[in-house]
Motif scaffolding. Structure first.
Motif, short mmCIF file in Angstrom:
data_model
loop_
_atom_site.label_atom_id
_atom_site.label_comp_id
_atom_site.label_asym_id
_atom_site.label_seq_id
_atom_site.Cartn_x
_atom_site.Cartn_y
_atom_site.Cartn_z
N THR B 260 0.82 -1.21 0.00
CA THR B 260 0.00 0.00 0.00
C THR B 260 0.86 1.26 0.00
O THR B 260 0.46 2.27 -0.56
CB THR B 260 -0.92 0.06 1.23
OG1 THR B 260 -0.13 -0.14 2.38
CG2 THR B 260 -2.01 -0.98 1.17
N ASP B 335 -4.40 -4.48 4.62
CA ASP B 335 -4.45 -3.60 3.45
C ASP B 335 -5.68 -2.69 3.54
O ASP B 335 -5.59 -1.46 3.44
CB ASP B 335 -4.52 -4.50 2.21
CG ASP B 335 -4.21 -3.74 0.94
OD1 ASP B 335 -4.66 -2.60 0.85
OD2 ASP B 335 -3.53 -4.29 0.07
N THR B 339 -5.54 1.39 4.17
CA THR B 339 -6.07 2.33 3.18
C THR B 339 -7.20 3.16 3.75
O THR B 339 -7.46 4.26 3.25
CB THR B 339 -6.59 1.57 1.94
OG1 THR B 339 -6.23 0.21 2.04
CG2 THR B 339 -6.07 2.17 0.67
#
Lengths: 417, 463
Positions: B260, B335, B339
């Motif tokens: 990421t 992830d 995010t």
């Protein structure tokens, strides 16, 4: 620090500190890259080792044996070769003794040991297909013994390797594509074992699973997403579906055993029961995927359809569902791929039996590919190692194809609103 | 006629009903169009009239057939037992075997009889079967015709067929979604029922807190104090929650951070699906890999360094491979939660002069921690319910040991082990599998509830 008590950002202390921080940054970054690469390396190692071991499973080693039926005729009634009794007639004709004698003559004292125990079946099949062979001298390529087969593929004992080298020098041995691996069923003899029976069982099981899980899953998703009133009942349904998606697969096997086998008395080891069990397991996956797909259809579509006079049922079945279909299909294929690779629940309902004939119907005893892999991995005979890996390669190829199809569908048909 | 054949006949009748009702409705729709214009048009399209009749013709008859298929074998057997030819032995097993043989003979599945009694029963069976099949055919056809005729008489221009059909569609939707509840109830009920039978033989306290697990000897000696499941619980936690997580958490979390925060779009586009592929590999393949490749290597390593008690079925082999399988679960949850951290927090930290790794370690990960923890809990629940890897790579010996090179056994291994032998269903040994299943079900359920709650709370904090 300088005279004013301010930090000297360009002084040696600060420079050293900055260098240390940048070094830490680089280390952290490398650590991250290392984690990604290590995970990918595991995957690559897994795939390479399976393919490497499995590739030779698709090959079989054959030894040439010449049989002179003129000098030593088979004790067989020619008329029996025409009908359905041919296999039985040939089984009683003493082919193994002929073969062993011929191999001993050709390759010395251990000659008979070079041939697989079941190599006479190759001769039987050839003679059944062409009875004219019985009139004279004919040479047959028959399955080599497991030790010779392994030697041909670079494993096995030094003794076997020497024997293989000898045969090879005489030009009496060859490696061919093992078509029987794809067309035969389970066997105790690795040279005769194939995956067709298990494959057919998987196919039947998946048909049952799809026929049950797809309609039920899509209809529940439609109900929950489009019509369900906000009440306790709906909450209960939602909680059940979310929990079912997280229940360990073996629990579904226990359910299948207790309900389908013991209460409903359905036949053990059958594709029907396997399909039912896997359908219960796959349904929540389909419901969740279908709900997301339906949710992503914008409300303006529904409003427009309602505006021109469609009924709520017409709105969903004529407009929303067709638009959500690619997403639903993607989720379904992924769910089916998971069901295809599933082993544990099927062990619980008895699909681990030794099945030597492919199932002909949904209630015949059957096994499936992953269970076949599990059973072969337990076999003592060294010859099954490459068969297990080869079966894994076939299974992985199917899973890859299904996931590839799902990704293709998603990229090709899914619309972003 | 068999039940399946009658069902096909009924569906055929439904098709005829569909076609005729549609034709009739289409005729009066056309008539209305030419005569009175839009005002006199029938309420529903012809197609809905067709479905209305088809549903009335098929659904009651098929429901009847479903019930019939359920009950008729018992009725047939009852009728056979009433005939004078039925001079059967009293013992249950022999009796059942003879009846089954007679049934197979009557249905033509068996060419010749093994027992004379069965051969004598076969004609009676055939007669009873024929009689009951006849009754079923007549009743099903009467239902189909009556339903179809009733519906057909209602096909008129002002009849609201669409509303009725849509009501049936809604009922189908509701029934489909109730199946999820039924499945849950089925799981809970079957686990509870069989466990209750088990706990009437073995005390729950002995089961949950006992230190000795050897169901084999329990069956032989007739004792009931051999079902102490603590070694299994420990083995499950050791492999699934400790060793697997030691592998999966660092690799999964660091992969998520790298993909990421650092990776370019091209690397990310390739590596994310590659990591997800790890989750798509069937567990039986992992199990084979663990048993054939990893376990021998680890045993040789342990022997080379001189660790005592190294087994070729070590906890480490199963745990490491399970950890590899779990990596994508941890990394995709991490992830998502990384995010989801607002960009302002990250930008603020970078603007203050922190390096990227300092931002990640001191801002992003603390902020994303609840999501990561939720993901780890989900991964643990997945790992302890995993079966094939431990069945193939972990041992069967119930040891209480913290040596990762020794052999331990897990709950799922023992469930498979207990249920795949040829045991009668009532023994404590087979019922113990359901008690273990119940424990597994409850623990995974709790883990999931806690994990989802943690993740949800955290989402709310940033929304």
């Amino acid at each position: 620090m300088n005279r004013l008590g301010l930090t000297d950002w360009n002084g040696p202390v600060m420079r050293r500190r900055l260098a240390r921080r940048y070094a830490a940054e680089r280390r952290f970054r490398l650590l991250g890259l290392g984690a990604v690469l290590l995970s990918a390396a595991f995957l690559a190692f897994l795939l390479v080792s399976m393919i490497g071991q499995g590739a030779t499973g698709f090959l079989r080693t054959e030894v040439r044996v010449t049989l002179d039926f003129k000098a030593a005729p088979l004790l067989i009634d020619r008329a029996a070769l025409a009908g359905r009794g041919a296999d039985l007639a040939l089984a009683n004709a003493g082919i193994p003794a002929h073969l062993n004698a011929a191999a001993t003559t050709a390759y010395g004292g251990e000659g008979a040991g070079y041939l697989s125990e079941n190599s006479w079946l190759d001769v039987r099949d050839a003679v059944r297909d062409d009875p004219a062979l019985l009139d004279g001298k004919a040479s047959f390529w028959v399955a080599a013994a497991t030790a010779i087969d392994l030697a041909a593929k670079g494993h096995g004992t030094a003794e076997a390797k020497a024997a293989y080298a000898k045969l090879k020098q005489a030009g009496a041995v060859r490696k061919t594509f093992n078509a029987g691996f794809l067309t035969r069923s389970n066997s105790n003899d690795p040279t005769r074992a194939g995956i067709w029976g298990a494959f057919k069982g998987s196919l039947l099981t998946m048909i049952v699973t799809l026929l049950l899980a797809f309609p039920i899953g899509v209809l529940s998703a439609v109900y929950l997403e489009e019509y369900a009133p906000r009440n306790r009942m709906t909450d209960l349904i939602e909680v059940s579906i979310n929990n079912l998606a997280a229940v360990p697969s073996i629990i579904f096997g226990l359910l299948g055993l207790a309900v389908f086998l013991n209460t409903w008395q359905l036949p053990r080891s059958a594709a029907l029961v396997g399909g039912l069990t896997l359908a219960l397991m796959t349904m929540p996956v389909i419901v969740i995927a279908a709900r997301n797909a339906i949710k992503s259809v914008p409300p303006s579509i529904r409003d427009a359809a309602l505006g021109v006079g469609a009924s709520p049922v017409q709105v969903v079945f004529h407009h929303v569902l067709p638009l959500a279909l690619p997403g639903i299909l993607t989720g379904t294929i992924i769910g089916m791929a998971r069901a295809l690779g599933e082993t544990a629940p099927l062990l619980m309902i008895g699909m681990r039996a030794f099945i030597a004939t492919p199932p002909d119907g949904f209630t015949d005893p059957a096994t499936v590919l992953p269970v076949q892999i599990f059973l072969w991995s337990d076999e003592v005979s060294r010859g099954f190692v490459e068969k297990t890996s080869a079966a894994i390669v076939v299974l992985l190829a199917f899973l890859l194809a299904m996931n590839g199809l799902a990704i293709y569908l998603r990229n090709r048909f899914e619309r972003r609103w | 006629m068999s039940v399946a054949a009658i069902a096909f006949l009924v569906i055929g009748l439904g098709l005829i009903g569909w076609l005729s009702a549609r034709t009739r409705a289409a005729r009066f729709a056309a008539a209305a169009d030419t005569a009175a214009g839009a005002a006199g048009r029938p309420h529903s399209l012809p197609f809905y009239h067709g479905w209305y009749v088809a549903l009335w013709a098929t659904v009651p008859a098929l429901l009847f057939l479903a019930v019939w298929g359920w009950t008729s074998p018992a009725l047939v057997t009852g009728a056979v037992l009433d005939t004078p030819a039925a001079a059967l032995p009293e013992s249950g097993i022999e009796r059942g075997a003879l009846l089954a043989e007679a049934r197979a003979l009557a249905q033509g599945k068996l060419a010749g009889a093994f027992n004379d009694e069965a051969a004598a029963l076969a004609p009676a069976y055939r007669a009873a079967q024929a009689r009951f099949d006849g009754i079923a055919t007549v009743l099903a056809l009467i239902l189909a015709f009556a339903g179809g005729a009733y519906a057909f008489t209602r096909v008129r221009p002002d009849f609201r067929a669409r509303t009725r059909v849509e009501r049936a569609v809604m009922a189908t939707l509701l029934v489909a979604s109730l199946i999820a509840i039924l499945t849950t109830v089925g799981i809970v009920a079957s686990l509870l029922f069989e466990s209750w039978r088990f706990f009437s033989m073995v005390s729950p306290v002995d089961f949950l807190f006992g230190l000795r697990w050897s169901p084999q000897s329990a069956v032989i000696a007739g004792q009931t104090n051999q079902f102490g499941a603590i070694p299994l619980f420990w083995g499950t936690i050791f492999i699934g929650a400790i060793i697997a997580m030691v592998v999966a958490i660092p690799l999964g979390l660091m992969s998520a951070v790298y993909l990421t925060q650092y990776a370019g779009p091209r690397l990310r586009a390739w590596m994310k699906p590659a990591l997800e592929m790890l989750a798509g590999v069937p567990t039986v393949v992992y199990g084979y890999f663990a048993a054939l490749t990893v376990a021998p290597a680890l045993r040789d390593f342990a022997a080379a360094v001189g660790i005592p008690g190294a087994s070729s079925e070590s906890a480490l082999a199963a745990g490491v491979v399970m950890g590899i399988m779990i990596i994508p679960f941890v990394s995709s949850m991490a992830d998502d939660s990384i995010t989801a951290v607002p960009a302002a927090m990250r930008d603020g930290s970078l603007a203050m002069g922190a390096t990227q790794s300092e931002t990640i370690r001191k801002v992003l990960i603390p902020a994303a921690l609840p999501g990561v923890v939720g993901g780890v809990l989900l991964a643990v629940s997945r790992a302890i319910g995993e079966t094939m890897i431990v069945v193939m790579a972990a041992g069967l010996a119930a040891n209480l040991t913290a040596n990762p090179f020794a052999s331990v056994t897990t709950v799922t291994t023992q469930i498979v082990q207990l249920l795949t032998g040829d045991q009668e269903f009532d023994s404590a040994k087979t019922l113990a599998a359901f008690a273990l299943g119940l424990v597994l079900f409850v623990i995974t359920l709790l883990l999931n509830i806690v994990a989802l709650r943690v993740v949800k709370k955290y989402r709310e904090a940033y929304e």
